[in-house]
Scaffold this motif. Structure first.
Motif, short mmCIF file in Angstrom:
data_model
loop_
_atom_site.label_atom_id
_atom_site.label_comp_id
_atom_site.label_asym_id
_atom_site.label_seq_id
_atom_site.Cartn_x
_atom_site.Cartn_y
_atom_site.Cartn_z
N ILE A 99 0.82 -1.47 0.08
CA ILE A 99 0.03 0.02 0.34
C ILE A 99 0.73 1.58 0.04
N GLY A 100 1.76 1.28 0.80
CA GLY A 100 3.39 2.05 0.83
C GLY A 100 3.45 3.00 -0.59
N LEU A 101 3.83 1.24 -1.14
CA LEU A 101 4.27 1.81 -2.71
C LEU A 101 3.33 1.90 -3.53
N GLY A 102 2.28 2.07 -2.94
CA GLY A 102 1.29 2.20 -4.59
C GLY A 102 1.01 3.42 -4.51
N LEU A 103 0.70 4.04 -2.86
CA LEU A 103 0.22 5.27 -2.76
C LEU A 103 1.40 6.35 -3.52
N ALA A 104 2.86 5.52 -2.52
CA ALA A 104 3.94 6.89 -3.28
C ALA A 104 4.47 6.87 -4.62
N MET A 105 4.00 5.99 -5.30
CA MET A 105 4.06 6.17 -7.10
C MET A 105 2.89 7.64 -7.13
N MET A 184 6.80 3.41 5.71
CA MET A 184 5.99 3.22 4.37
C MET A 184 6.14 3.80 2.92
N MET A 185 5.34 4.88 2.70
CA MET A 185 5.00 5.60 2.11
C MET A 185 5.79 7.18 1.89
N VAL A 186 6.22 7.53 2.78
CA VAL A 186 7.00 8.14 2.86
C VAL A 186 8.99 8.04 2.71
N ALA A 187 8.76 6.80 3.37
CA ALA A 187 9.86 6.17 2.78
C ALA A 187 10.78 5.81 1.63
N LEU A 188 9.93 5.32 0.55
CA LEU A 188 9.44 4.94 0.14
C LEU A 188 9.40 6.20 -1.49
N LEU A 189 9.15 7.19 -1.45
CA LEU A 189 8.48 8.13 -2.01
C LEU A 189 9.90 9.68 -2.45
N GLY A 190 10.54 8.98 -0.99
CA GLY A 190 11.87 9.18 -1.12
C GLY A 190 12.65 8.51 -1.93
N GLY A 191 12.41 7.51 -2.47
CA GLY A 191 13.61 6.99 -3.14
C GLY A 191 13.06 6.37 -4.23
N LEU A 192 11.69 6.85 -4.72
CA LEU A 192 11.72 7.34 -6.53
C LEU A 192 12.03 8.10 -6.47
N GLN A 193 11.76 9.22 -6.16
CA GLN A 193 12.52 10.75 -6.33
C GLN A 193 14.13 10.86 -6.45
N SER A 194 14.28 9.89 -6.16
CA SER A 194 16.12 9.47 -6.49
C SER A 194 16.31 8.64 -7.58
N ILE A 195 15.74 8.05 -8.28
CA ILE A 195 15.81 7.23 -9.19
C ILE A 195 15.70 8.56 -10.19
N PRO A 196 16.40 8.61 -11.48
CA PRO A 196 16.76 9.86 -12.72
C PRO A 196 16.36 9.19 -12.97
N GLY A 197 15.40 10.52 -13.67
CA GLY A 197 13.80 10.22 -15.24
C GLY A 197 14.54 9.75 -16.38
#
Length: 305
Positions: A99-105, A184-197
């Motif tokens: 759920i955290g990953l889905g919301l983070a995306m 979990m959402m906040v942590a994964l959101l930070g990880g998503l934003q660190s992935i180069p576009g």
């Protein structure tokens, strides 16, 4: 050694107060708890300076461990409680992550009102746990709770959520998932934003489908963050005491190892400190074994921490 101390003495002097505090607050109680597991200490034979009563407990070796692991201790079997603890832990962490990953995306996209959604989704994490627990306990009330009222309004059966059934475990899992998803959402959101576009653009140019981009770009990019938050989530959930005890109380159908150790330490005609300490050491041992295996598995995949 002299050159080393001359160079780093200031750093060690700064760390020393922290080491002393940890030793007093953590290491000494831990050592005392381990010692208690080899005795038959309880409320009746522990030292009591108020009554001027000396300690009369005896050292019994590994009797407590054998008694607990063989299921011979009177209040219940260790293995049944361990299985329930594992179900509780992995169910919560699974839903936390998915759920955290889905919301983070979703929040990682440029959508209107994204800031408002982030604030609303992080509220469960900001509210004190005991307030959330009491609110959910009232909502799970079999007669007056809003959940059963909604179920009755649509013609569905309304179970006794916090009664003597497996619904009690389901109830506390629901509450813990609601409380743990924001972290979990906040942590994964930070990880998503660190992935180069650029990686997503290159994959899209190569004709990768959304699922392929998620599988081959998003998940590998989140590997380091995911490994850390999953390990922390398992340790925190395995030792989660307040949510279960505030909502379900000493309900055997929602009992996990840490709540059972609490019951043995603080309840009963003769509080069994030895068995409670044994449970504490076994909990620590299970988590240490799991963390060691988990770390070795990550090192084989190239993750070093």
């Amino acid at each position: 050694m002299r050159r080393f101390l001359d160079r780093y003495w200031y750093a060690y002097a700064m760390v020393l107060p922290v080491v002393v505090v940890i030793a007093v607050l953590v290491l000494y109680p831990l050592a005392q708890g381990v010692f208690f597991t080899f005795t038959n200490i309880n409320e009746g034979n522990i030292a009591n300076p108020i009554l001027d009563r000396p300690a009369t407990y005896d050292v019994v070796g590994f009797k407590n461990y054998l008694n607990v692991l063989s299921g011979g201790e009177s209040f219940g079997a260790f293995w049944g409680t361990l299985v329930r603890t594992l179900i509780w832990t992995f169910s919560c962490v699974f839903f936390h992550y998915t759920i955290g990953l889905g919301l983070a995306m979703l929040l990682n996209r440029q959508v209107k009102g994204r800031t408002l959604y982030r604030v609303l989704l992080i509220l469960p994490w900001a509210v004190p746990g005991f307030i959330s627990a009491f609110a959910w306990k009232y909502m799970f009330n079999a007669q007056y709770g809003i959940i059963n009222q909604l179920l009755r309004s649509v013609g569905l059966p309304d179970p006794v959520w916090l009664g003597q059934s497996n619904w009690a475990l389901v109830s506390v899992i629901i509450v813990n998932v609601w409380l743990g998803v924001p972290f979990m959402m906040v942590a994964l959101l930070g990880g998503l934003q660190s992935i180069p576009g650029d990686l997503y653009e290159a994959a899209e140019v190569d004709g990768a489908t959304p699922w392929q981009r998620f599988r081959h770009v998003t998940l590998p990019g989140l590997r380091s963050v995911s490994s850390t938050v999953v390990l922390l989530g398992i340790i925190w959930t395995f030792n989660m005491f307040p949510i279960i005890y505030l909502i379900a109380g000493p309900n055997p159908n929602a009992r996990i190892l840490v709540t059972y150790a609490f019951e043995r330490f603080f309840s009963g005609a003769s509080r069994d400190y030895a068995v409670a300490s044994t449970y504490g050491v076994l909990i620590l041992s299970v988590l240490l074994v799991f963390a060691t295996i988990y770390r070795r598995a990550l090192r084989k995949q190239g993750e070093v921490w």
